[in-house]
Design a protein around this motif. Structure first.
Motif, PDB file in Angstrom:
ATOM      1  N   ASP A  48       0.837  -1.194   0.000  1.00  0.00           N
ATOM      2  CA  ASP A  48       0.000   0.000   0.000  1.00  0.00           C
ATOM      3  C   ASP A  48       0.879   1.253   0.000  1.00  0.00           C
ATOM      4  OD1 ASP A  48      -1.388   2.189   1.977  1.00  0.00           O
ATOM      5  OD2 ASP A  48      -2.848   1.223   0.661  1.00  0.00           O
ATOM      6  N   VAL A  49       0.710   2.092  -1.015  1.00  0.00           N
ATOM      7  CA  VAL A  49       1.601   3.240  -1.214  1.00  0.00           C
ATOM      8  C   VAL A  49       1.536   4.197  -0.035  1.00  0.00           C
ATOM      9  CG1 VAL A  49       2.025   5.297  -2.614  1.00  0.00           C
ATOM     10  CG2 VAL A  49       1.545   3.107  -3.722  1.00  0.00           C
ATOM     11  N   GLU A  50       0.332   4.595   0.363  1.00  0.00           N
ATOM     12  CA  GLU A  50       0.211   5.583   1.429  1.00  0.00           C
ATOM     13  C   GLU A  50       0.731   5.037   2.758  1.00  0.00           C
ATOM     14  OE1 GLU A  50      -3.449   7.645   1.769  1.00  0.00           O
ATOM     15  OE2 GLU A  50      -3.568   8.131  -0.360  1.00  0.00           O
ATOM     16  N   LYS A  51       0.492   3.759   3.024  1.00  0.00           N
ATOM     17  CA  LYS A  51       0.992   3.163   4.262  1.00  0.00           C
ATOM     18  C   LYS A  51       2.514   3.118   4.241  1.00  0.00           C
ATOM     19  CE  LYS A  51       0.360   1.191   8.256  1.00  0.00           C
ATOM     20  NZ  LYS A  51      -0.195   1.958   9.400  1.00  0.00           N
ATOM     21  N   PHE A  52       3.092   2.780   3.099  1.00  0.00           N
ATOM     22  CA  PHE A  52       4.550   2.756   3.010  1.00  0.00           C
ATOM     23  C   PHE A  52       5.134   4.144   3.239  1.00  0.00           C
ATOM     24  CE2 PHE A  52       8.232   3.629   0.249  1.00  0.00           C
ATOM     25  CZ  PHE A  52       9.182   2.924   0.965  1.00  0.00           C
ATOM     26  N   VAL A  53       4.559   5.154   2.588  1.00  0.00           N
ATOM     27  CA  VAL A  53       5.057   6.519   2.748  1.00  0.00           C
ATOM     28  C   VAL A  53       4.946   6.953   4.204  1.00  0.00           C
ATOM     29  CG1 VAL A  53       4.605   8.941   2.180  1.00  0.00           C
ATOM     30  CG2 VAL A  53       4.658   7.217   0.371  1.00  0.00           C
ATOM     31  N   ASP A  54       3.837   6.634   4.854  1.00  0.00           N
ATOM     32  CA  ASP A  54       3.653   7.031   6.248  1.00  0.00           C
ATOM     33  C   ASP A  54       4.674   6.348   7.167  1.00  0.00           C
ATOM     34  OD1 ASP A  54       1.569   8.777   5.746  1.00  0.00           O
ATOM     35  OD2 ASP A  54       0.011   7.260   6.048  1.00  0.00           O
ATOM     36  N   THR A  55       4.904   5.054   6.957  1.00  0.00           N
ATOM     37  CA  THR A  55       5.870   4.359   7.823  1.00  0.00           C
ATOM     38  C   THR A  55       7.298   4.816   7.528  1.00  0.00           C
ATOM     39  OG1 THR A  55       5.935   2.469   6.260  1.00  0.00           O
ATOM     40  CG2 THR A  55       4.414   2.319   8.134  1.00  0.00           C
ATOM     41  N   ASP A  56       7.585   5.143   6.275  1.00  0.00           N
ATOM     42  CA  ASP A  56       8.907   5.676   5.927  1.00  0.00           C
ATOM     43  C   ASP A  56       9.134   7.018   6.627  1.00  0.00           C
ATOM     44  OD1 ASP A  56      11.377   5.723   4.135  1.00  0.00           O
ATOM     45  OD2 ASP A  56      10.377   7.582   3.523  1.00  0.00           O
ATOM     46  N   LEU A  57       8.132   7.886   6.573  1.00  0.00           N
ATOM     47  CA  LEU A  57       8.276   9.200   7.197  1.00  0.00           C
ATOM     48  C   LEU A  57       8.267   9.103   8.722  1.00  0.00           C
ATOM     49  CD1 LEU A  57       6.098  11.420   4.827  1.00  0.00           C
ATOM     50  CD2 LEU A  57       8.594  11.348   5.024  1.00  0.00           C
ATOM     51  N   ASP A  58       7.584   8.110   9.278  1.00  0.00           N
ATOM     52  CA  ASP A  58       7.651   7.884  10.729  1.00  0.00           C
ATOM     53  C   ASP A  58       9.093   7.571  11.141  1.00  0.00           C
ATOM     54  OD1 ASP A  58       4.940   8.290  11.083  1.00  0.00           O
ATOM     55  OD2 ASP A  58       4.440   6.150  11.140  1.00  0.00           O
ATOM     56  N   PHE A  59       9.770   6.750  10.348  1.00  0.00           N
ATOM     57  CA  PHE A  59      11.165   6.412  10.631  1.00  0.00           C
ATOM     58  C   PHE A  59      12.041   7.662  10.595  1.00  0.00           C
ATOM     59  CE2 PHE A  59      15.381   5.546   8.837  1.00  0.00           C
ATOM     60  CZ  PHE A  59      15.910   4.709   9.803  1.00  0.00           C
ATOM     61  N   HIS A  60      11.897   8.455   9.543  1.00  0.00           N
ATOM     62  CA  HIS A  60      12.755   9.636   9.404  1.00  0.00           C
ATOM     63  C   HIS A  60      12.420  10.711  10.444  1.00  0.00           C
ATOM     64  CE1 HIS A  60      14.928   8.313   5.892  1.00  0.00           C
ATOM     65  NE2 HIS A  60      13.789   7.861   5.395  1.00  0.00           N
ATOM     66  N   THR A  61      11.142  10.827  10.800  1.00  0.00           N
ATOM     67  CA  THR A  61      10.771  11.770  11.860  1.00  0.00           C
ATOM     68  C   THR A  61      11.432  11.378  13.172  1.00  0.00           C
ATOM     69  OG1 THR A  61       8.626  12.204  10.804  1.00  0.00           O
ATOM     70  CG2 THR A  61       8.842  12.788  13.129  1.00  0.00           C
ATOM     71  N   GLU A  62      11.500  10.073  13.439  1.00  0.00           N
ATOM     72  CA  GLU A  62      12.134   9.593  14.660  1.00  0.00           C
ATOM     73  C   GLU A  62      13.632   9.896  14.657  1.00  0.00           C
ATOM     74  OE1 GLU A  62      12.153   8.013  18.468  1.00  0.00           O
ATOM     75  OE2 GLU A  62      10.489   8.610  17.174  1.00  0.00           O
ATOM     76  N   VAL A  63      14.279   9.747  13.494  1.00  0.00           N
ATOM     77  CA  VAL A  63      15.704  10.094  13.407  1.00  0.00           C
ATOM     78  C   VAL A  63      15.910  11.569  13.741  1.00  0.00           C
ATOM     79  CG1 VAL A  63      17.699  10.320  11.872  1.00  0.00           C
ATOM     80  CG2 VAL A  63      16.247   8.283  11.735  1.00  0.00           C
ATOM     81  N   VAL A  64      15.058  12.416  13.180  1.00  0.00           N
ATOM     82  CA  VAL A  64      15.177  13.854  13.463  1.00  0.00           C
ATOM     83  C   VAL A  64      14.914  14.127  14.941  1.00  0.00           C
ATOM     84  CG1 VAL A  64      14.315  16.156  12.903  1.00  0.00           C
ATOM     85  CG2 VAL A  64      14.507  14.439  11.097  1.00  0.00           C
ATOM     86  N   ARG A  65      13.968  13.409  15.536  1.00  0.00           N
ATOM     87  CA  ARG A  65      13.687  13.581  16.962  1.00  0.00           C
ATOM     88  C   ARG A  65      14.916  13.196  17.791  1.00  0.00           C
ATOM     89  NH1 ARG A  65       9.307  11.158  17.006  1.00  0.00           N
ATOM     90  NH2 ARG A  65       7.918  12.950  17.117  1.00  0.00           N
ATOM     91  N   LEU A  66      15.617  12.155  17.362  1.00  0.00           N
ATOM     92  CA  LEU A  66      16.789  11.694  18.102  1.00  0.00           C
ATOM     93  C   LEU A  66      17.971  12.654  17.981  1.00  0.00           C
ATOM     94  CD1 LEU A  66      16.748   7.828  17.428  1.00  0.00           C
ATOM     95  CD2 LEU A  66      15.838   9.124  19.366  1.00  0.00           C
ATOM     96  N   SER A  67      17.863  13.630  17.084  1.00  0.00           N
ATOM     97  CA  SER A  67      18.918  14.646  17.005  1.00  0.00           C
ATOM     98  C   SER A  67      18.945  15.499  18.264  1.00  0.00           C
ATOM     99  CB  SER A  67      18.689  15.557  15.786  1.00  0.00           C
ATOM    100  OG  SER A  67      17.595  16.452  16.007  1.00  0.00           O
ATOM    101  N   GLY A  68      17.821  15.527  18.984  1.00  0.00           N
ATOM    102  CA  GLY A  68      17.747  16.331  20.185  1.00  0.00           C
ATOM    103  C   GLY A  68      17.613  17.813  19.919  1.00  0.00           C
TER     104      GLY A  68
END
Length: 234
Positions: free
Chosen positions: A143-163
């Motif tokens: 599912d395209v939208e689900k993939f995009v959402d989970t991909d962006l969840d991963f990258h948002t978490e990386v940015v969050r871990l930048s502190g």
């Protein structure tokens, strides 16, 4: 309000891009035929459960793209079939240019976020990030939208871990546009490159607390897509 309209679901977030996509689909699938007058703003607002101002803005964007024609005092019409072909090609070129700009901004934000995350992330943070990455991989080519959402969840978490709260705020403000851009890439350009290995290398670099490797993996991920967009845009 959410509802299903020809395969599209109105979600939380900016409404106008979603409404524009619904209207594009109606034109592409010949629900709205060339030279046909489309329903009034009031009727469309009721149908979609949104305000008339959102309908009006979506129509304005499609008029600007050459897909609709507003005849004052008469109504709004789908343009003639021969003009639709030219308008569709113009839209492709315009969207490729916009996609390129979005990914250039994304690169600037995520490269610095990855460097900081490699210096600051804790093991418990990275376990959570690993679970997000596993979920992201499980939705690739589904599912395209689900993939995009989970991909962006991963990258948002990386940015969050930048502190860095400012970096996170900037990324979250860009995320709706980035989401639309990624979905458009699948819709218009027939897919995005598989950068799963770059994502794996990024996670490994964060576990190793290696900022240089984290930056390299982030650049590999985003630059792969940028290269495709630049080729298409040339």
């Amino acid at each position: 309000m959410t509802d299903d309209h020809g395969g599209f679901v109105l979600r939380s977030g900016p409404l106008v891009p979603q409404i524009e996509q619904i209207f594009r689909s109606k034109i592409r699938q010949s629900v709205w035929l060339p030279k046909q007058r489309i329903p009034s703003e009031a009727a469309l607002a009721v149908e979609l459960g949104v305000g008339r101002s959102s309908i009006r803005e979506a129509i304005r964007l499609l008029t600007q793209a050459g897909l609709l024609e507003v005849r004052h005092g008469v109504g709004t019409f789908v343009v003639a079939a021969e003009d639709l072909e030219h308008a569709d090609e113009f839209t492709r070129l315009l969207r490729r240019s916009q996609m390129l700009e979005v990914f250039e901004v994304r690169r600037a934000l995520e490269v610095e976020a990855a460097r900081l995350a490699a210096e600051r992330a804790q093991p418990e943070d990275l376990e959570r990030l690993r679970r997000r990455l596993t979920l992201r991989h499980s939705h690739f080519e589904r599912d395209v939208e689900k993939f995009v959402d989970t991909d962006l969840d991963f990258h948002t978490e990386v940015v969050r871990l930048s502190g860095n709260a400012v970096l996170l705020s900037l990324f979250e403000s860009v995320r709706p546009l980035l989401r639309k851009t990624l979905i458009d890439m699948v819709d218009i350009e027939e897919g995005v490159p598989d950068t799963s290995q770059a994502h794996d290398r990024l996670l490994d670099a964060l576990w190793d607390s290696d900022p240089d490797a984290a930056v390299a993996a982030t650049r590999e991920n985003i630059d792969t897509v940028l290269r495709q967009l630049r080729i298409l845009d040339s």
